[in-house]
Design a protein around this motif. Structure first.
Motif, PDB file in Angstrom:
ATOM      1  N   GLY A  74       0.798  -1.222   0.000  1.00 17.02           N
ATOM      2  CA  GLY A  74       0.000   0.000   0.000  1.00 17.02           C
ATOM      3  C   GLY A  74       0.826   1.266   0.000  1.00 17.02           C
ATOM      4  N   LEU A  75       1.989   1.229   0.663  1.00 16.53           N
ATOM      5  CA  LEU A  75       2.853   2.413   0.702  1.00 16.53           C
ATOM      6  C   LEU A  75       3.273   2.830  -0.701  1.00 16.53           C
ATOM      7  CD1 LEU A  75       5.186   1.566   3.743  1.00 16.53           C
ATOM      8  CD2 LEU A  75       2.991   2.764   3.730  1.00 16.53           C
ATOM      9  N   HIS A  76       3.352   1.872  -1.619  1.00 12.04           N
ATOM     10  CA  HIS A  76       3.744   2.170  -2.995  1.00 12.04           C
ATOM     11  C   HIS A  76       2.534   2.291  -3.921  1.00 12.04           C
ATOM     12  CE1 HIS A  76       8.004   1.733  -2.091  1.00 12.04           C
ATOM     13  NE2 HIS A  76       7.615   0.791  -1.264  1.00 12.04           N
ATOM     14  N   TYR A  77       1.494   1.554  -3.631  1.00 15.66           N
ATOM     15  CA  TYR A  77       0.291   1.580  -4.470  1.00 15.66           C
ATOM     16  C   TYR A  77      -0.294   2.986  -4.573  1.00 15.66           C
ATOM     17  CZ  TYR A  77      -4.480   0.520  -5.993  1.00 15.66           C
ATOM     18  OH  TYR A  77      -5.680   0.492  -6.676  1.00 15.66           O
ATOM     19  N   TYR A  78      -0.277   3.732  -3.453  1.00 18.73           N
ATOM     20  CA  TYR A  78      -0.931   5.033  -3.439  1.00 18.73           C
ATOM     21  C   TYR A  78      -0.047   6.176  -3.928  1.00 18.73           C
ATOM     22  CZ  TYR A  78      -4.895   2.928  -1.102  1.00 18.73           C
ATOM     23  OH  TYR A  78      -5.988   2.149  -0.822  1.00 18.73           O
ATOM     24  N   ARG A  79       1.204   5.913  -4.275  1.00 21.49           N
ATOM     25  CA  ARG A  79       2.091   6.984  -4.735  1.00 21.49           C
ATOM     26  C   ARG A  79       1.576   7.648  -6.009  1.00 21.49           C
ATOM     27  NH1 ARG A  79       6.817   7.399  -2.030  1.00 21.49           N
ATOM     28  NH2 ARG A  79       7.397   5.595  -0.737  1.00 21.49           N
ATOM     29  N   ASP A  80       0.967   6.891  -6.875  1.00 20.19           N
ATOM     30  CA  ASP A  80       0.500   7.428  -8.157  1.00 20.19           C
ATOM     31  C   ASP A  80      -0.980   7.799  -8.135  1.00 20.19           C
ATOM     32  OD1 ASP A  80       3.045   6.979  -9.255  1.00 20.19           O
ATOM     33  OD2 ASP A  80       2.539   4.907  -9.755  1.00 20.19           O
ATOM     34  N   LEU A 134      -9.104   4.257   1.681  1.00 20.24           N
ATOM     35  CA  LEU A 134      -8.450   4.984   2.774  1.00 20.24           C
ATOM     36  C   LEU A 134      -9.489   5.723   3.612  1.00 20.24           C
ATOM     37  CD1 LEU A 134      -5.492   6.565   0.787  1.00 20.24           C
ATOM     38  CD2 LEU A 134      -5.285   4.776   2.514  1.00 20.24           C
ATOM     39  N   MET A 135      -9.286   5.733   4.916  1.00 18.28           N
ATOM     40  CA  MET A 135     -10.132   6.551   5.785  1.00 18.28           C
ATOM     41  C   MET A 135      -9.682   8.009   5.748  1.00 18.28           C
ATOM     42  SD  MET A 135     -10.934   4.093   9.065  1.00 18.28           S
ATOM     43  CE  MET A 135      -9.232   3.838   9.575  1.00 18.28           C
ATOM     44  N   ILE A 184      -5.613  -4.999  16.191  1.00 21.87           N
ATOM     45  CA  ILE A 184      -6.117  -4.115  15.136  1.00 21.87           C
ATOM     46  C   ILE A 184      -7.518  -4.496  14.663  1.00 21.87           C
ATOM     47  CG2 ILE A 184      -5.106  -5.459  13.232  1.00 21.87           C
ATOM     48  CD1 ILE A 184      -5.006  -1.631  13.511  1.00 21.87           C
ATOM     49  N   LYS A 185      -8.364  -3.485  14.477  1.00 19.60           N
ATOM     50  CA  LYS A 185      -9.655  -3.675  13.812  1.00 19.60           C
ATOM     51  C   LYS A 185      -9.429  -3.603  12.306  1.00 19.60           C
ATOM     52  CE  LYS A 185     -12.632  -1.269  17.182  1.00 19.60           C
ATOM     53  NZ  LYS A 185     -13.338   0.016  17.410  1.00 19.60           N
ATOM     54  N   SER A 186     -10.254  -4.267  11.559  1.00 18.67           N
ATOM     55  CA  SER A 186     -10.242  -4.103  10.113  1.00 18.67           C
ATOM     56  C   SER A 186     -11.100  -2.904   9.737  1.00 18.67           C
ATOM     57  CB  SER A 186     -10.768  -5.368   9.433  1.00 18.67           C
ATOM     58  OG  SER A 186      -9.891  -6.451   9.650  1.00 18.67           O
ATOM     59  N   GLN A 187     -10.971  -2.472   8.479  1.00 11.63           N
ATOM     60  CA  GLN A 187     -11.823  -1.379   8.018  1.00 11.63           C
ATOM     61  C   GLN A 187     -13.292  -1.792   8.096  1.00 11.63           C
ATOM     62  OE1 GLN A 187      -9.335  -0.628   4.319  1.00 11.63           O
ATOM     63  NE2 GLN A 187     -10.259   1.356   4.590  1.00 11.63           N
ATOM     64  N   ALA A 247      -4.649  -3.355   6.905  1.00 11.74           N
ATOM     65  CA  ALA A 247      -3.589  -2.412   6.540  1.00 11.74           C
ATOM     66  C   ALA A 247      -4.127  -1.000   6.371  1.00 11.74           C
ATOM     67  CB  ALA A 247      -2.905  -2.869   5.251  1.00 11.74           C
ATOM     68  N   GLY A 248      -5.379  -0.884   5.913  1.00 16.94           N
ATOM     69  CA  GLY A 248      -5.986   0.431   5.758  1.00 16.94           C
ATOM     70  C   GLY A 248      -6.172   1.153   7.076  1.00 16.94           C
ATOM     71  N   VAL A 249      -6.217   0.415   8.174  1.00 18.75           N
ATOM     72  CA  VAL A 249      -6.331   1.017   9.502  1.00 18.75           C
ATOM     73  C   VAL A 249      -4.936   1.313  10.050  1.00 18.75           C
ATOM     74  CG1 VAL A 249      -7.211   0.700  11.845  1.00 18.75           C
ATOM     75  CG2 VAL A 249      -8.507  -0.194   9.894  1.00 18.75           C
TER      76      VAL A 249
END
Length: 388
Positions: free
Chosen positions: A22-28, A37-38, A195-198, A312-314
């Motif tokens: 995700g750290l790379h997926y959202y770069r573009d 994403l919240m 952790i909770k999930s989204q 991961a989104g959380v």
């Protein structure tokens, strides 16, 4: 543009894989196109303003490899939604095994379970040195469920290295007053536990329990059964490792009721391991209650999610909130973020109240100065304390 937040990963399994992808997926991506994403931005930090600077694991197929390669190594089986993660320059280090690998795992094929690396395990001093030299600011704990001793070991290392700690598993650190006091005294933020999930089993079950409660339906009994095929579900076939997980998930639902159910009337927890499901988790919820005129009713729900991206989104929000706390000199358990992001926080809060606390914290308010009782009264929430 902010300097990237430097994190250390404890465990490079499916959850770490989803986070790093995700750290790379959202770069573009642009904010308006960023699905899943919240928050696009938290305190000036975007979802890709996070850098992995250290990582620890015990699997021979991951130790010694670049994080970008290790996240796709067996037994990881989560969805690959960003296959072109570039090399990070960070090599996965050998970690401490302790109770991180359940004994029964050796009875399964290698591709499904851990292959413990034949390398010397590091001392606490060596882990602390590695954290300091890497410049890590936040330690993210992704160990398997039931890793009580190992989690405490890495929490000690985070304290000594001066790192914030995000505890994504159901070992009680943030919700243990002794640990919370130690992080507060050190001026280090702490977010936990579990952790909770989204949109996962527990948060959905919480929402339904709150719905029954608010609409005057007497909930008599309920269960939540979960099956999956990733390594964590295989790990949890050892029922002795499930004690804290069941407590965490059960209290998260009970906290939504004015009058908690008796233990025999509520069953929540992982139920079985189905290898071909891989990282897909299927949840079955049943709720039985009585409405107007004492007339019975029931609800059944089936939820299917890809487990690791769902959490991961959380975590990507928890990391950025923890960094804001570091910058503001706020130590100890963060009440609102822990209640919003985690199943077993120091204090259970209704999700709308917890969310408001998170938003106000992001905006710069000191949550210790917020009238929590007033928020709870306005939302008719319970705000139940949790025993660690």
């Amino acid at each position: 543009m902010r300097t990237p937040i430097k994190i250390a990963l404890i465990g490079v399994g499916n959850c770490a894989s989803a986070l790093v992808q995700g750290l790379h997926y959202y770069r573009d991506k642009r904010p308006e196109d960023a699905i899943g994403l919240m928050h696009w931005e938290i305190g000036g930090y975007r979802p890709f303003d996070v850098e992995v600077v250290a990582a620890f694991d015990v699997d021979a197929r991951k130790v010694g490899k670049d994080v970008a390669e290790a996240i796709f190594a067996p037994p990881n089986c989560t969805t690959v939604f960003c296959p072109d993660v570039p090399k990070t320059g960070v090599t996965v280090r050998m970690g401490r095994v302790l109770d991180g690998v359940a004994d029964h795992m050796k009875d399964y094929p290698e591709e499904r379970t851990f292959v413990v690396a034949e390398r010397p395990e590091p001392t606490k001093a060596e882990v602390v040195r590695a954290l300091r030299e890497s410049g890590a600011e936040i330690v993210v704990n992704y160990l398997p469920v039931g890793s009580e001793e190992a989690t405490r070991f890495y929490a000690e290392c985070a304290l000594e290295a001066g790192c914030a700690f995000i505890n994504c598993i159901p070992v009680f650190i943030a919700s243990d007053p002794k640990w919370e006091a130690r992080f507060a005294a050190a001026g280090l933020p702490l977010i936990g536990d579990d952790i909770k999930s989204q949109v996962g089993a527990t948060i959905t079950h919480r929402a339904l329990a709150k719905l029954f409660n608010d609409r005057g339906v007497k909930l008599d009994r309920t269960y939540q059964l979960n099956v999956g095929g990733n390594t964590d579900f295989l790990n949890m076939l050892n029922r002795h490792r499930l004690a804290s997980k069941k407590i965490s998930k059960t209290e998260a639902v009970q906290a939504m009721l004015d009058r908690p159910l008796r233990p025999e009337n509520i069953h929540i927890g992982p139920s079985d391991y189905v290898p071909w499901q891989k990282d897909t988790k299927v949840c079955f919820i049943r709720m039985e209650g009585r409405l107007f005129g004492d007339v019975p009713m029931s609800l059944e729900l089936r939820l299917s999610v890809e487990d690791s991206p769902n959490s991961a989104g959380v975590v990507i929000d928890a990391i950025r909130v923890a960094q804001l706390a570091r910058e503001r000199g706020v130590g100890g358990a963060l009440l609102g973020p822990s209640a919003y992001f985690m199943k077993h926080p120091p204090r259970q809060l209704p999700d709308p109240v917890a969310r408001e606390l998170v938003e106000r914290f992001i905006a710069g308010e000191d949550e210790r100065q917020i009238d929590l009782d007033g928020l709870l009264a306005a939302g008719r929430g319970r705000g139940a304390p949790v025993a660690g």
